[in-house]
Enzyme design. Structure first.
Site, PDB file in Angstrom:
ATOM      1  CG  HIS A   1      24.634 -20.545 -17.800  1.00 47.93           C
ATOM      2  ND1 HIS A   1      23.474 -21.097 -18.270  1.00 47.93           N
ATOM      3  CD2 HIS A   1      25.886 -20.833 -18.169  1.00 47.93           C
ATOM      4  CE1 HIS A   1      24.075 -21.595 -19.460  1.00 47.93           C
ATOM      5  NE2 HIS A   1      25.365 -21.652 -19.309  1.00 47.93           N
TER       6      HIS A   1
ATOM      7  CG  ASP B   1      33.663 -20.058 -17.738  1.00 48.98           C
ATOM      8  OD1 ASP B   1      34.490 -20.873 -18.170  1.00 48.98           O
ATOM      9  OD2 ASP B   1      32.848 -19.357 -18.630  1.00 48.98           O
TER      10      ASP B   1
END
Ligand code: CMC
Length: 391
Positions: A269, A326
């Site tokens: 991320h 996710d």
């Protein structure tokens, strides 16, 4: 280059001031309007979170009732827009249909939309939150050749969506409250994430004075890519490809090899250099929901082994790559009977309150101006045109 700061990917640029969401990527902290995501996940519901993001405060019971009633009142989509979905091939991706339908809504509403009127801005935000699930369900039903279904306004937001999605003509769809609760929770976790690529896109488009439907349509387009919301679909495809725990080690090796072009989807991320707090919640939830729904998905074992292997691998440790939101969400969507092509659409339903909250905030920001970055030019210096017969 002298005149401008060169910052590809905007890793060091704050593009706006915002009071909506706070992230501390090193500590793994996420707050919506100051409230920790863990507390909202445990005690709140998606529409209350939507209200909170838009208005800045949690609603009183009366305010909540009025908000929920208003959302419910706006769930229908104008019949004329349905021909947009009908124009798609059956295997057209539902994200493509969602983008097009939001374009169609801007066609329906923009003529009498006065962006200087706060009440009209608010109404546009309500319409978007209300209609996106109806559109999402219609796009899925088109893909399986089912007639569109109408929103059942006696149900809550999540149950209404699941019913619209699954309802078989002439058969009663049996709604599972565990499924509705799980979906509501996933929507909360996706509701906002400050200046991510899609929200920044909504703001960039919004900065030109474009209407909110068009702005959100472009946000959905930005969300589609596998580096952003498209990752949830990519994770499930990856898990299926890996197939069994024995293949996990070679997948990890492949992801470490830059030449392979393969990344561990659902890992890494831009902001979190620690466990993504949303991923921690989804991870726990995956176990609970699969157990409660009596689903035994062998891919859960693959996902767990993959996470375990990556988290102790030097490559991932050094780069502080952790599972993101996710990574596990797809396993829950799958357990809820939502097809893999719909996963990124599910993310879009969840993120809509965030997009509209940012758009509303931007409209009130006296410092907001048209987004217009500069560049570092690397092309030819000025030269004279050469006629075609002289080249
Ligand atoms: N697998 C293998 N290596 C990775 C991964 C991954 N998933 N993610 C990052 N890296 C490596 C990358 O190659 C780079 O290595 P090096 O420093 O040796 O060049 C280093 O880690 C830093 O990565 P980056 O690409 O510079 O980081 P970024 O902030 O530009 O990208 C990201 C962030 C999320 C796009 C990226 O981590 C990624 O592609 N992850 C997989 C896709 C994904 O799961 N996306 C969902 C993001 S979270 C929710 C959402 O926004 O939708």
């Amino acid at each position: 280059t002298g005149m401008f700061t060169y910052d590809p990917g905007f890793t060091a640029t704050a593009s706006c001031k915002s009071a909506i969401t706070y992230i501390d990527g090193d500590q793994g902290v996420l707050l919506y309007r100051g409230y920790p995501i863990e507390q909202l996940a445990e005690h709140s519901n998606f529409l209350e979170v939507a209200y909170l993001l838009m208005h800045g405060e949690l609603p009183t019971p009366t305010e909540f009732k009025a908000f929920e009633d208003e959302i419910t009142h706006h769930t229908m989509v104008h019949e004329s827009a349905n021909s947009v979905i009908k124009g798609f091939m059956h295997d057209g991706h539902p994200m493509a249909m969602l983008i097009s339908m939001l374009g169609a809504l801007s066609g329906i509403y923009h003529n009498d939309l006065d962006l200087d009127d706060p009440e009209q801005r608010r109404l546009a935000a309500i319409r978007l939150i209300a209609k996106v699930p109806t559109i999402a369900a219609a796009s899925y039903r088109h893909s399986i050749g089912f007639p569109k279904s109408y929103p059942r306004n006696d149900l809550d937001y999540a149950s209404r969506f699941l019913t619209m999605l699954r309802e078989v003509p002439s058969e009663e769809f049996e709604l599972n409250p565990v499924a509705a609760k799980a979906l509501d929770l996933l929507l909360i976790l996706h509701a906002d994430h400050e200046q991510n690529a899609s929200t920044s896109t909504v703001r960039l488009v919004g900065s030109t004075g474009a209407n909110p439907y068009a702005s959100v349509a472009s946000g959905v387009a930005a969300l589609w890519g596998p580096a952003h919301g498209g990752a949830n679909e990519a994770v499930l495809k990856m898990l299926k490809e890996i197939g069994k725990p024995e293949n996990v080690a070679s997948a990890v090796e492949k992801a470490k090899n830059k030449d392979s072009g393969f990344r561990l989807m659902g890992f890494g991320h831009r902001v979190y250099k620690n466990y993504d707090p949303r991923a921690a919640l989804v991870r726990k939830m995956t176990h609970d929901v699969l157990a409660q729904l009596n689903v035994n998905d062998p891919l859960l074992e693959v996902a767990m082994r993959l996470e375990e292997a990556a988290l102790k691998d030097e490559y991932f440790v050094q780069r502080k790559l952790y599972p993101n939101v996710d990574f596990y969400s797809g396993l829950i969507y799958k357990a809820l009977g939502i097809p893999v092509e719909m996963f990124t659409v599910m993310f879009a339903i969840g993120r809509t309150p965030g997009w509209v909250a940012h758009w509303l905030e931007q409209q009130l920001d006296p410092e907001s101006k048209i987004g217009r970055p500069r560049q570092v030019y690397t092309g030819a210096v000025s030269r004279d045109y050469v006629p075609v017969d002289k080249r």
